[in-house]
Design a protein around this motif. Structure first.
Motif, PDB file in Angstrom:
ATOM      1  N   ARG A   1       9.619  -9.622 -22.692  1.00  0.00           N
ATOM      2  CA  ARG A   1      10.764 -10.538 -22.644  1.00  0.00           C
ATOM      3  C   ARG A   1      11.482 -10.484 -21.288  1.00  0.00           C
ATOM      4  NH1 ARG A   1      11.440  -8.636 -27.841  1.00  0.00           N
ATOM      5  NH2 ARG A   1      13.027  -7.154 -27.172  1.00  0.00           N
ATOM      6  N   GLU A   2      11.664  -9.274 -20.766  1.00  0.00           N
ATOM      7  CA  GLU A   2      12.365  -9.129 -19.490  1.00  0.00           C
ATOM      8  C   GLU A   2      11.579  -9.754 -18.341  1.00  0.00           C
ATOM      9  OE1 GLU A   2      15.671  -7.207 -19.070  1.00  0.00           O
ATOM     10  OE2 GLU A   2      15.458  -8.235 -20.982  1.00  0.00           O
ATOM     11  N   VAL A   3      10.271  -9.553 -18.310  1.00  0.00           N
ATOM     12  CA  VAL A   3       9.453 -10.166 -17.263  1.00  0.00           C
ATOM     13  C   VAL A   3       9.514 -11.683 -17.387  1.00  0.00           C
ATOM     14  CG1 VAL A   3       7.105 -10.462 -16.365  1.00  0.00           C
ATOM     15  CG2 VAL A   3       7.914  -8.174 -16.972  1.00  0.00           C
ATOM     16  N   GLU A   4       9.364 -12.190 -18.604  1.00  0.00           N
ATOM     17  CA  GLU A   4       9.413 -13.639 -18.805  1.00  0.00           C
ATOM     18  C   GLU A   4      10.783 -14.208 -18.454  1.00  0.00           C
ATOM     19  OE1 GLU A   4       8.081 -13.883 -22.860  1.00  0.00           O
ATOM     20  OE2 GLU A   4       5.964 -13.913 -22.272  1.00  0.00           O
ATOM     21  N   ARG A   5      11.831 -13.458 -18.697  1.00  0.00           N
ATOM     22  CA  ARG A   5      13.191 -13.930 -18.415  1.00  0.00           C
ATOM     23  C   ARG A   5      13.504 -13.919 -16.921  1.00  0.00           C
ATOM     24  NH1 ARG A   5      18.671 -10.702 -20.058  1.00  0.00           N
ATOM     25  NH2 ARG A   5      20.129 -12.130 -19.088  1.00  0.00           N
ATOM     26  N   PHE A   6      13.205 -12.796 -16.247  1.00  0.00           N
ATOM     27  CA  PHE A   6      13.619 -12.631 -14.859  1.00  0.00           C
ATOM     28  C   PHE A   6      12.570 -13.065 -13.838  1.00  0.00           C
ATOM     29  CE2 PHE A   6      16.335  -9.439 -17.038  1.00  0.00           C
ATOM     30  CZ  PHE A   6      17.551 -10.031 -16.733  1.00  0.00           C
ATOM     31  N   SER A   7      11.333 -13.220 -14.264  1.00  0.00           N
ATOM     32  CA  SER A   7      10.287 -13.641 -13.322  1.00  0.00           C
ATOM     33  C   SER A   7       9.246 -14.487 -14.042  1.00  0.00           C
ATOM     34  CB  SER A   7       9.638 -12.426 -12.676  1.00  0.00           C
ATOM     35  OG  SER A   7       9.098 -11.584 -13.667  1.00  0.00           O
ATOM     36  N   PRO A   8       9.637 -15.673 -14.461  1.00  0.00           N
ATOM     37  CA  PRO A   8       8.711 -16.519 -15.215  1.00  0.00           C
ATOM     38  C   PRO A   8       7.454 -16.896 -14.437  1.00  0.00           C
ATOM     39  CG  PRO A   8      10.732 -17.714 -14.680  1.00  0.00           C
ATOM     40  CD  PRO A   8      10.941 -16.293 -14.262  1.00  0.00           C
ATOM     41  N   SER A   9       7.446 -16.684 -13.129  1.00  0.00           N
ATOM     42  CA  SER A   9       6.248 -16.993 -12.342  1.00  0.00           C
ATOM     43  C   SER A   9       5.145 -15.946 -12.544  1.00  0.00           C
ATOM     44  CB  SER A   9       6.600 -17.080 -10.851  1.00  0.00           C
ATOM     45  OG  SER A   9       7.055 -15.826 -10.375  1.00  0.00           O
ATOM     46  N   LEU A  10       5.494 -14.773 -13.047  1.00  0.00           N
ATOM     47  CA  LEU A  10       4.492 -13.735 -13.299  1.00  0.00           C
ATOM     48  C   LEU A  10       3.836 -13.973 -14.656  1.00  0.00           C
ATOM     49  CD1 LEU A  10       6.316 -10.489 -12.092  1.00  0.00           C
ATOM     50  CD2 LEU A  10       4.582 -11.811 -10.877  1.00  0.00           C
ATOM     51  N   ARG A  11       2.528 -14.008 -14.656  1.00  0.00           N
ATOM     52  CA  ARG A  11       1.775 -14.212 -15.895  1.00  0.00           C
ATOM     53  C   ARG A  11       1.559 -12.848 -16.565  1.00  0.00           C
ATOM     54  NH1 ARG A  11      -3.102 -16.725 -12.907  1.00  0.00           N
ATOM     55  NH2 ARG A  11      -2.458 -14.963 -11.652  1.00  0.00           N
ATOM     56  N   VAL A  12       2.016 -12.730 -17.817  1.00  0.00           N
ATOM     57  CA  VAL A  12       2.039 -11.453 -18.526  1.00  0.00           C
ATOM     58  C   VAL A  12       0.986 -11.421 -19.627  1.00  0.00           C
ATOM     59  CG1 VAL A  12       3.459  -9.890 -19.907  1.00  0.00           C
ATOM     60  CG2 VAL A  12       4.514 -11.269 -18.129  1.00  0.00           C
ATOM     61  N   LEU A  13       0.293 -10.282 -19.726  1.00  0.00           N
ATOM     62  CA  LEU A  13      -0.638 -10.030 -20.820  1.00  0.00           C
ATOM     63  C   LEU A  13      -0.249  -8.705 -21.462  1.00  0.00           C
ATOM     64  CD1 LEU A  13      -3.317 -10.564 -22.417  1.00  0.00           C
ATOM     65  CD2 LEU A  13      -4.450  -9.206 -20.649  1.00  0.00           C
TER      66      LEU A  13
ATOM     67  N   GLN B   1      14.963  -3.679 -11.673  1.00  0.00           N
ATOM     68  CA  GLN B   1      14.621  -3.246 -10.319  1.00  0.00           C
ATOM     69  C   GLN B   1      13.112  -3.264 -10.104  1.00  0.00           C
ATOM     70  OE1 GLN B   1      17.152   0.163  -8.790  1.00  0.00           O
ATOM     71  NE2 GLN B   1      17.926   0.009 -10.889  1.00  0.00           N
ATOM     72  N   ALA B   2      12.351  -2.830 -11.105  1.00  0.00           N
ATOM     73  CA  ALA B   2      10.891  -2.849 -10.992  1.00  0.00           C
ATOM     74  C   ALA B   2      10.386  -4.289 -10.875  1.00  0.00           C
ATOM     75  CB  ALA B   2      10.255  -2.146 -12.187  1.00  0.00           C
ATOM     76  N   ILE B   3      10.914  -5.178 -11.692  1.00  0.00           N
ATOM     77  CA  ILE B   3      10.523  -6.588 -11.633  1.00  0.00           C
ATOM     78  C   ILE B   3      10.897  -7.182 -10.270  1.00  0.00           C
ATOM     79  CG2 ILE B   3      10.976  -8.880 -12.591  1.00  0.00           C
ATOM     80  CD1 ILE B   3      11.380  -7.423 -15.339  1.00  0.00           C
ATOM     81  N   ALA B   4      12.082  -6.862  -9.781  1.00  0.00           N
ATOM     82  CA  ALA B   4      12.522  -7.369  -8.474  1.00  0.00           C
ATOM     83  C   ALA B   4      11.598  -6.884  -7.363  1.00  0.00           C
ATOM     84  CB  ALA B   4      13.971  -6.943  -8.203  1.00  0.00           C
ATOM     85  N   LEU B   5      11.128  -5.642  -7.452  1.00  0.00           N
ATOM     86  CA  LEU B   5      10.200  -5.134  -6.447  1.00  0.00           C
ATOM     87  C   LEU B   5       8.911  -5.959  -6.454  1.00  0.00           C
ATOM     88  CD1 LEU B   5       9.272  -2.966  -4.358  1.00  0.00           C
ATOM     89  CD2 LEU B   5       8.232  -1.804  -6.312  1.00  0.00           C
ATOM     90  N   LEU B   6       8.380  -6.241  -7.627  1.00  0.00           N
ATOM     91  CA  LEU B   6       7.144  -7.022  -7.715  1.00  0.00           C
ATOM     92  C   LEU B   6       7.331  -8.414  -7.116  1.00  0.00           C
ATOM     93  CD1 LEU B   6       5.968  -6.013 -11.299  1.00  0.00           C
ATOM     94  CD2 LEU B   6       5.303  -5.001  -9.100  1.00  0.00           C
ATOM     95  N   LEU B   7       8.465  -9.038  -7.400  1.00  0.00           N
ATOM     96  CA  LEU B   7       8.744 -10.360  -6.835  1.00  0.00           C
ATOM     97  C   LEU B   7       8.935 -10.278  -5.320  1.00  0.00           C
ATOM     98  CD1 LEU B   7      11.120 -11.802  -9.563  1.00  0.00           C
ATOM     99  CD2 LEU B   7       8.730 -12.429  -9.123  1.00  0.00           C
ATOM    100  N   HIS B   8       9.604  -9.226  -4.860  1.00  0.00           N
ATOM    101  CA  HIS B   8       9.809  -9.004  -3.424  1.00  0.00           C
ATOM    102  C   HIS B   8       8.462  -8.891  -2.712  1.00  0.00           C
ATOM    103  CE1 HIS B   8      11.366  -7.293   0.299  1.00  0.00           C
ATOM    104  NE2 HIS B   8      10.528  -6.282   0.132  1.00  0.00           N
ATOM    105  N   GLU B   9       7.554  -8.121  -3.269  1.00  0.00           N
ATOM    106  CA  GLU B   9       6.241  -7.926  -2.637  1.00  0.00           C
ATOM    107  C   GLU B   9       5.449  -9.234  -2.607  1.00  0.00           C
ATOM    108  OE1 GLU B   9       5.228  -5.290  -0.963  1.00  0.00           O
ATOM    109  OE2 GLU B   9       7.109  -4.274  -1.426  1.00  0.00           O
TER     110      GLU B   9
END
Length: 190
Positions: free
Chosen positions: A74-86, A36-44
């Motif tokens: 792993r969850e961010v990379e799996r569900f929102s590969p467009s987000l660059r993670v550090l 849900q948190a990842i979906a919110l970030l993608l929604h915004e």
């Protein structure tokens, strides 16, 4: 694909964000607070793109227990590969100017509560678009240095994720609400 209750959760988070209020998502364990948190970030991001808004780069800071740092990545990379993670954690983590440069190249920075406490001055160099706390009961003690460090971080929007919003005392809930919406419940003593 989100389940109906997860869509409602994301809608609730987005609604409170539009109002300028911090939000506590207190779903039971295993119901998808991370998604849900990842979906919110993608929604915004989608809303901003649809409006043609080109805003200054303000990444998200996610603070979680050490035991789930790798899972979040792993969850961010799996569900929102467009987000660059550090991941900002461990003995090899970047500090000072190299950290500032790296943050500018990423969308979401994941760190642990302990690292956030130790590196609070480094993390204060940014005004985060969102400050998300996973297992937010980690800030239940309002006088703890960890809680004070986390509350001092500047962010436009604040979210607390927890399966246990009130473990023992009402003061623990106050501490989470004070992080989300400073001053809303008056002082701790009152």
């Amino acid at each position: 694909t989100l389940r109906p209750y997860q869509r409602r959760g994301v809608g609730w988070l987005a609604y409170l964000r539009r109002l300028g209020l911090g939000a506590c998502l207190a779903d039971d364990m295993g119901l998808g607070k991370t998604v849900q948190a990842i979906a919110l970030l993608l929604h915004e991001r989608t809303l901003a793109a649809a409006k043609g808004v080109v805003a200054e780069h303000n990444p998200v800071l996610l603070i979680c227990p050490t035991s789930v740092v790798a899972n979040w990545r792993r969850e961010v990379e799996r569900f929102s590969p467009s987000l660059r993670v550090l991941v900002h954690h461990g003995g090899n983590r970047l500090t000072d100017e190299p950290f500032v440069k790296a943050v500018a190249q990423h969308d979401i920075i994941i760190t642990s509560y302990g690292t956030a406490r130790r590196d609070v001055e480094v993390l204060k160099q940014w005004r985060w678009s969102d400050l998300i706390l996973d297992e937010a009961q980690n800030i239940k003690n309002p006088t703890a240095k960890q809680t004070q460090a986390v509350r001092s971080l500047p962010a436009r929007n604040r979210i607390a994720l927890t399966g246990t919003p009130v473990e023992n005392r009402l003061s623990e809930l106050w501490s989470i609400v004070e992080f989300l919406n400073p001053g809303y419940l008056d002082t701790h003593e009152r």
